[in-house]
Design an enzyme around this catalytic site. Structure first.
Site, PDB file in Angstrom:
ATOM      1  N   GLY A   1       0.677  -1.036  -0.073  1.00 31.33           N
ATOM      2  CA  GLY A   1       0.075  -0.014  -0.118  1.00 31.33           C
ATOM      3  C   GLY A   1       0.858   1.245  -0.081  1.00 31.33           C
ATOM      4  O   GLY A   1       1.959   1.350   0.080  1.00 31.33           O
ATOM      5  N   SER A   2       0.150   2.347   0.010  1.00 32.22           N
ATOM      6  CA  SER A   2       0.750   3.586  -0.221  1.00 32.22           C
ATOM      7  C   SER A   2      -0.095   4.887  -1.041  1.00 32.22           C
ATOM      8  O   SER A   2      -1.341   4.976  -0.357  1.00 32.22           O
ATOM      9  CB  SER A   2       2.128   3.758  -1.238  1.00 32.22           C
ATOM     10  OG  SER A   2       2.837   4.753  -1.061  1.00 32.22           O
ATOM     11  N   ARG A   3       0.053   5.371  -2.046  1.00 30.67           N
ATOM     12  CA  ARG A   3      -0.541   6.488  -2.699  1.00 30.67           C
ATOM     13  C   ARG A   3      -0.422   6.427  -4.012  1.00 30.67           C
ATOM     14  O   ARG A   3       0.816   6.319  -4.566  1.00 30.67           O
ATOM     15  CB  ARG A   3      -0.210   7.829  -1.898  1.00 30.67           C
ATOM     16  CG  ARG A   3      -1.521   9.160  -2.010  1.00 30.67           C
ATOM     17  CD  ARG A   3      -0.945  10.054  -1.471  1.00 30.67           C
ATOM     18  NE  ARG A   3      -0.506  10.938  -2.563  1.00 30.67           N
ATOM     19  CZ  ARG A   3       0.356  12.308  -1.711  1.00 30.67           C
ATOM     20  NH1 ARG A   3       0.579  12.273  -0.594  1.00 30.67           N
ATOM     21  NH2 ARG A   3       0.658  12.927  -2.899  1.00 30.67           N
TER      22      ARG A   3
END
EC number: 4.1.1.65
Length: 218
Positions: A187-189
């Site tokens: 995950g992240s952006r």
């Protein structure tokens, strides 16, 4: 019309559809779980290891799942599963839509439009949590697509846990809308920049599904 998307061969384990690029994390975890389970009846140490190892392996399988999607109609669709973190007008007239991906989201990102990949640039940086403003300087991969709307920029941003972004395709590749283009581990952006004059259809706090949620409005 909506269409199903398939991709180049991906990693797999026991028939579970997994994201390409997951093997370096999955194989050691699953191997440890399998070995400890096999030895758990004869070894207390192995039995003690079996429960957390099996739990971690199951979590990895969930994190790296890569489900098929029926690609929705629309000019611009979401490149990522997650939640819209911000919608920000840019100085050049574009609008940035930032989508935060939690560790529970699917981590495979998809092309927001059909077109040609004109640039895939890796930019070194930090690893602060992706919901912080300082994440603007995080490790990232910047994509540019030549599309019917002109140049579309998309940025995969690493976070505090995600230390590796895995692009699937190189510069010069023609992609279909909704095609798998890369993976952010854990995950992240993902940011997408809509061209000037293109109205945003999503709202801050709205959940998005890669290849399904429409980002722009007619």
């Amino acid at each position: 019309m909506p269409h199903s998307q398939t991709s180049a061969p991906r990693d797999s384990l026991a028939g579970v559809r997994l994201a390409r690029g997951a093997s370096p994390w999955l194989l050691p975890t699953v191997a440890t779980a399998a070995l400890s389970l096999a030895r758990s009846r004869r070894s207390r140490t192995a039995a003690a290891v079996a429960v957390p190892a099996t739990t971690l392996a199951a979590g990895m399988l969930w994190f790296f799942r890569d489900p098929e999607r029926e690609i929705a109609p629309g000019r611009v669709i979401s490149p990522a599963d997650g939640v819209v973190q911000s919608i920000m007008p840019w100085k050049d007239g574009r609008t940035r839509v930032a989508i935060f991906m939690s560790p529970l989201n699917v981590h495979v990102n998809r092309a927001p439009l059909a077109g040609t990949v004109t640039s895939v640039e890796h930019i070194p940086g930090g690893f602060v949590p992706a919901f912080n403003k300082e994440s603007e300087n995080n490790e990232r991969v910047v994509w540019h697509f030549d599309t019917e709307l002109g140049d579309i920029e998309m940025v995969q941003i690493a976070g505090a846990v995600a230390r590796r972004i895995v692009p699937y395709i190189p510069q010069g590749t023609k992609v279909e809308q909704g095609e798998r283009i890369g993976l952010i581990r854990f995950g992240s952006r993902v940011d997408i920049y809509l061209p000037e004059g293109v109205e945003v259809a999503v709202e801050v706090g709205q959940k998005t599904v890669a290849g399904v949620t429409r980002i722009d409005r007619d």
